[in-house]
Every structure is written in structure tokens, then in C-alpha cells.
Scaffold this motif. Structure first.
Motif, PDB file in Angstrom:
ATOM      1  N   SER A 207       7.801   4.413 -10.101  1.00 21.95           N
ATOM      2  CA  SER A 207       8.711   3.550 -10.852  1.00 21.95           C
ATOM      3  C   SER A 207       7.902   2.724 -11.848  1.00 21.95           C
ATOM      4  CB  SER A 207       9.460   2.612  -9.901  1.00 21.95           C
ATOM      5  OG  SER A 207       8.569   1.635  -9.383  1.00 21.95           O
ATOM      6  N   ARG A 208       8.581   1.825 -12.508  1.00 21.81           N
ATOM      7  CA  ARG A 208       7.934   0.992 -13.520  1.00 21.81           C
ATOM      8  C   ARG A 208       6.728   0.224 -12.970  1.00 21.81           C
ATOM      9  NH1 ARG A 208      11.274  -3.027 -17.538  1.00 21.81           N
ATOM     10  NH2 ARG A 208       9.550  -3.569 -18.906  1.00 21.81           N
ATOM     11  N   PHE A 209       6.841  -0.239 -11.741  1.00 24.31           N
ATOM     12  CA  PHE A 209       5.745  -0.987 -11.122  1.00 24.31           C
ATOM     13  C   PHE A 209       5.116  -0.207  -9.963  1.00 24.31           C
ATOM     14  CE2 PHE A 209       9.072  -4.156 -12.441  1.00 24.31           C
ATOM     15  CZ  PHE A 209       8.451  -4.547 -13.622  1.00 24.31           C
ATOM     16  N   GLY A 210       5.419   1.083  -9.900  1.00 26.18           N
ATOM     17  CA  GLY A 210       4.967   1.915  -8.789  1.00 26.18           C
ATOM     18  C   GLY A 210       3.474   2.119  -8.715  1.00 26.18           C
ATOM     19  N   VAL A 211       2.752   1.705  -9.753  1.00 26.37           N
ATOM     20  CA  VAL A 211       1.289   1.802  -9.739  1.00 26.37           C
ATOM     21  C   VAL A 211       0.700   1.115  -8.501  1.00 26.37           C
ATOM     22  CG1 VAL A 211       1.038  -0.286 -11.148  1.00 26.37           C
ATOM     23  CG2 VAL A 211      -0.788   1.402 -11.130  1.00 26.37           C
ATOM     24  N   ILE A 212       1.400   0.100  -7.993  1.00 26.79           N
ATOM     25  CA  ILE A 212       0.915  -0.615  -6.793  1.00 26.79           C
ATOM     26  C   ILE A 212       0.806   0.333  -5.620  1.00 26.79           C
ATOM     27  CG2 ILE A 212       1.504  -2.418  -5.113  1.00 26.79           C
ATOM     28  CD1 ILE A 212       2.770  -3.994  -7.411  1.00 26.79           C
ATOM     29  N   HIS A 213       1.763   1.237  -5.499  1.00 29.74           N
ATOM     30  CA  HIS A 213       1.738   2.226  -4.418  1.00 29.74           C
ATOM     31  C   HIS A 213       0.975   3.486  -4.824  1.00 29.74           C
ATOM     32  CE1 HIS A 213       4.626  -0.331  -2.505  1.00 29.74           C
ATOM     33  NE2 HIS A 213       5.613  -0.030  -3.327  1.00 29.74           N
ATOM     34  N   ASP A 214       1.290   4.028  -5.995  1.00 26.90           N
ATOM     35  CA  ASP A 214       0.781   5.331  -6.418  1.00 26.90           C
ATOM     36  C   ASP A 214      -0.705   5.321  -6.734  1.00 26.90           C
ATOM     37  OD1 ASP A 214       3.421   6.319  -6.288  1.00 26.90           O
ATOM     38  OD2 ASP A 214       3.811   5.673  -8.338  1.00 26.90           O
ATOM     39  N   VAL A 215      -1.184   4.250  -7.312  1.00 30.83           N
ATOM     40  CA  VAL A 215      -2.575   4.187  -7.775  1.00 30.83           C
ATOM     41  C   VAL A 215      -3.431   3.275  -6.910  1.00 30.83           C
ATOM     42  CG1 VAL A 215      -4.090   3.623  -9.724  1.00 30.83           C
ATOM     43  CG2 VAL A 215      -1.867   4.702 -10.142  1.00 30.83           C
ATOM     44  N   TYR A 216      -2.905   2.083  -6.603  1.00 33.11           N
ATOM     45  CA  TYR A 216      -3.689   1.133  -5.823  1.00 33.11           C
ATOM     46  C   TYR A 216      -3.716   1.473  -4.337  1.00 33.11           C
ATOM     47  CZ  TYR A 216      -2.797  -1.734 -10.027  1.00 33.11           C
ATOM     48  OH  TYR A 216      -2.678  -2.211 -11.309  1.00 33.11           O
ATOM     49  N   GLY A 217      -2.720   2.252  -3.892  1.00 34.25           N
ATOM     50  CA  GLY A 217      -2.705   2.682  -2.496  1.00 34.25           C
ATOM     51  C   GLY A 217      -2.082   1.713  -1.520  1.00 34.25           C
ATOM     52  N   VAL A 218      -1.346   0.734  -2.012  1.00 35.00           N
ATOM     53  CA  VAL A 218      -0.679  -0.218  -1.112  1.00 35.00           C
ATOM     54  C   VAL A 218       0.551   0.468  -0.498  1.00 35.00           C
ATOM     55  CG1 VAL A 218       0.504  -2.440  -0.959  1.00 35.00           C
ATOM     56  CG2 VAL A 218      -1.462  -2.173  -2.499  1.00 35.00           C
ATOM     57  N   PRO A 219       0.672   0.515   0.823  1.00 37.08           N
ATOM     58  CA  PRO A 219       1.809   1.204   1.468  1.00 37.08           C
ATOM     59  C   PRO A 219       3.137   0.556   1.115  1.00 37.08           C
ATOM     60  CG  PRO A 219       0.044   0.769   3.052  1.00 37.08           C
ATOM     61  CD  PRO A 219      -0.293  -0.017   1.815  1.00 37.08           C
ATOM     62  N   THR A 220       4.163   1.384   0.956  1.00 39.37           N
ATOM     63  CA  THR A 220       5.498   0.881   0.651  1.00 39.37           C
ATOM     64  C   THR A 220       6.307   0.707   1.930  1.00 39.37           C
ATOM     65  OG1 THR A 220       7.588   1.334  -0.477  1.00 39.37           O
ATOM     66  CG2 THR A 220       6.307   3.248   0.249  1.00 39.37           C
ATOM     67  N   VAL A 221       7.164  -0.293   1.939  1.00 44.14           N
ATOM     68  CA  VAL A 221       8.004  -0.544   3.096  1.00 44.14           C
ATOM     69  C   VAL A 221       9.210   0.386   3.120  1.00 44.14           C
ATOM     70  CG1 VAL A 221       9.540  -2.283   2.078  1.00 44.14           C
ATOM     71  CG2 VAL A 221       8.887  -2.466   4.502  1.00 44.14           C
ATOM     72  N   ASP A 222       9.494   1.039   1.970  1.00 44.95           N
ATOM     73  CA  ASP A 222      10.666   1.914   1.873  1.00 44.95           C
ATOM     74  C   ASP A 222      10.349   3.114   0.983  1.00 44.95           C
ATOM     75  OD1 ASP A 222      13.122   3.111   1.690  1.00 44.95           O
ATOM     76  OD2 ASP A 222      14.176   1.375   0.861  1.00 44.95           O
ATOM     77  N   GLU A 223      10.246   4.279   1.587  1.00 43.50           N
ATOM     78  CA  GLU A 223       9.927   5.502   0.850  1.00 43.50           C
ATOM     79  C   GLU A 223      11.128   6.053   0.083  1.00 43.50           C
ATOM     80  OE1 GLU A 223       7.119   7.040   0.487  1.00 43.50           O
ATOM     81  OE2 GLU A 223       5.765   6.209   2.004  1.00 43.50           O
TER      82      GLU A 223
END
Length: 313
Positions: A207-223
């Protein structure tokens, strides 16, 4: 007399060589100035002169990158600048209209050598292209880093700052590697939200801010969060139910709305305060200048990494 003749002949020869050298330098300089580049981008193929003198940019990420590379610009949309680029609101720079409504008359008056645009101006691509070489450099959120790097390299190639850009990109890569290592060892999962007045949207991977999950590797609370530019509309009950360990918040109203930031007030309620993120003081209000306005710039990308790294425990 013979000596004088030889002396005069020698002087004429030296002058002739100097003139030839001067003409050669002038021709070389003209050739360098006239060097053309062919740039392929999402909206087409554009031929642009290398080292343009007059640059107009609607994209804040491009402005950020040009600023970082030490390249000045001629015109920007002055009413929508992040704080750290506020110097471009001064009278030394031309105001080229709004992000969604370019001032075509002003741009024609400027007669720029190149125009950089992104998604908000895509509908004006043909009209802008009639005024000057126009290049689309919007970020592809499904392939964030490659898109960011390609845009940076394109800008650097046009303005002749390839080595400087290469060094800056390496620094960003190194910072991300450190953050990923930190994220891999962290406990807990995160939720990314955007607050706009009283409404809340959630953002997941790609998503627009998905870099936090996709690139930085921070786990998401909701897939299962739907991927979109505007996010998935959610309520406070959703935040409480997902119970994130970390809550990252982008306050849209702080940069495009009137008045003071409202996100903290909106999220200060019983449901949000019941989450682990609130109880552990792990709600982070991200700088909207970097995240909402100027993502994809050399400075903004480095600052985004720092913000997330500082937030993780």
C-alpha cells in the motif's frame, strides 16, 4: 629583417592555435549543452536535455532529491510544501499552481527545460508535455525500493549527479539493512493508519505506506488489509480488535487541512487506549511531510527509516 619576419610568423601561428582552441572549446561546450537523454517512464518516452537550467517539479520527492543533490529548481507548487522544504516558498522560486491544478500559463511563461510530475498531475501530462519535456516519476508501491531507486537514478542522470546519488542510495540501503535486522528480532506486530479529520484508514502490505512491512520487515497485525492508495476505511473497534503492539499514524490534516493536527485527539478514546500500543506508549505519529507529501526523496526515505527504527523496541 629576416628575424622580424620569422617573429611575426611565429606570433601569427600562436594566435591561430589559440583561436582554434577557443573554437574547439566553444564547440565542445555547445555539444555538452545540447546532449540529449531519452527517458522511458510510466506515461511515455521523453527526450530531455542533460543538465537542464530551468527545472519545474510538482513531485515533492523529486524536489527533495534535487535539494539533496544540490540542484536548484525554478518552480514548485508553493502552497503544498513540507516544512523541511519550506525555503522553496520564497520569492526566489516561481509558484506553478496546485498539485491537482497546474498553472499552465505560469509554466509556459517560465519555459522550463524539464517538468517532473507524479500521480496527481498525470491527467495534465499531454498539456504539460506541450510546454516542456515532462517526466512521470511516481512511486510504485508494489515495488517500492526499485521504483524509488529508478526515479532517483533518472533524476541524477538528467542533472549530472550520478555519483552523488549512488552514494546517497547506498546510505539509505545501509540504514534499511540495520532496521530490518532490528525488525526481525522484535516482538509484536504493527498497524499503519492515516487519520483525516475524524476518519481512520488502515494500510497494509503493498500500500501507500506498506514499505514499513514490505521493505523494513515490520510484521503486520492484519494480513488481509486491502491494498489501495486511500487505504481501508476502519473504525476504532477494528483497532481495538486487532490490538496492535505498535500503531503508526499519519496525520493528513496536519499537512493539507486547516488548523492544528487532529490525529491525537481523534485516537484518544477508550477503544484505542485499550490496545497494547497505547498501554506500552508505542503509538508513533509519523512526520506527514515525509510520509504523505514527499515520499520517494533521498532525504525523506532516510528520515522515514529513522522514524520507524526509533519507534521499535
Amino acid at each position: 629583417m629576416k628575424k622580424l619576419t620569422l617573429l611575426m610568423t611565429g606570433l601569427l601561428f600562436v594566435l591561430l592555435l589559440a583561436a582554434c582552441g577557443s573554437n574547439s572549446d566553444t564547440a565542445s561546450g555547445a555539444d555538452e549543452k545540447e546532449e540529449k537523454l531519452t527517458i522511458e517512464h510510466e506515461l511515455g518516452t521523453t527526450e530531455v536535455a542533460k543538465n537542464p537550467e530551468k527545472i519545474v517539479t510538482f513531485d515533492m520527492g523529486a524536489l527533495d532529491t534535487l535539494d539533496k543533490l544540490g540542484v536548484d529548481v525554478t518552480g514548485v507548487p508553493q502552497q503544498t510544501l513540507p516544512d523541511y522544504l519550506s525555503k522553496y516558498s520564497g520569492s526566489d522560486y516561481e509558484n506553478i499552481g496546485g498539485l491537482k491544478e497546474p498553472d499552465l500559463e505560469k509554466i509556459a511563461e517560465i519555459n522550463p527545460d524539464v517538468i517532473f510530475i507524479s500521480g496527481r498531475q498525470s491527467d495534465y501530462y499531454e498539456q504539460l508535455s506541450e510546454l516542456a519535456p515532462t517526466i512521470f516519476i511516481g512511486i510504485d508501491t508494489t515495488d517500492y525500493m526499485n521504483s524509488f531507486k529508478k526515479n532517483t537514478e533518472t533524476i541524477a542522470q538528467i542533472v549530472g549527479k550520478e555519483e552523488e546519488a549512488k552514494t546517497a542510495l547506498t546510505e539509505v540501503d545501509d540504514a534499511i539493512a540495520d532496521l530490518k535486522a532490528k525488525a526481525e528480532s522484535m516482538d509484536g506486530k504493527a498497524l499503519i493508519t492515516l487519520v483525516n479529520d475524524g476518519s481512520v484508514s488502515a494500510y497494509g502490505k503493498a500500500s501507500r505506506f506498506g514499505v514499513i512491512h514490505d521493505v523494513y520487515g515490520v510484521p503486520t497485525v492484519d494480513e488481509t488489509i486491502e491494498s489501495s492508495t486511500h487505504g481501508q476505511s476502519v473504525g476504532f473497534e477494528y483497532i481495538s480488535e486487532k490490538n496492535p503492539d505498535y500503531l503508526f499514524v499519519v496525520d493528513r490534516g496536519a499537512v493539507v487541512g486547516k488548523g492544528a493536527s487532529s490525529a491525537e485527539k481523534v485516537l484518544d478514546n477508550e477503544l484505542v487506549n485499550s490496545t497494547t500500543a497505547a498501554k506500552e506508549n508505542q503509538i508513533t505519529y509519523l512526520d506527514p511531510g515525509y510520509w504523505y507529501l514527499s515520499g520517494g526523496g533521498l532525504e525523506s526515505e532516510m528520515e522515514k527509516v529513522k522514524e520507524i527504527s526509533d519507534a521499535l523496541k
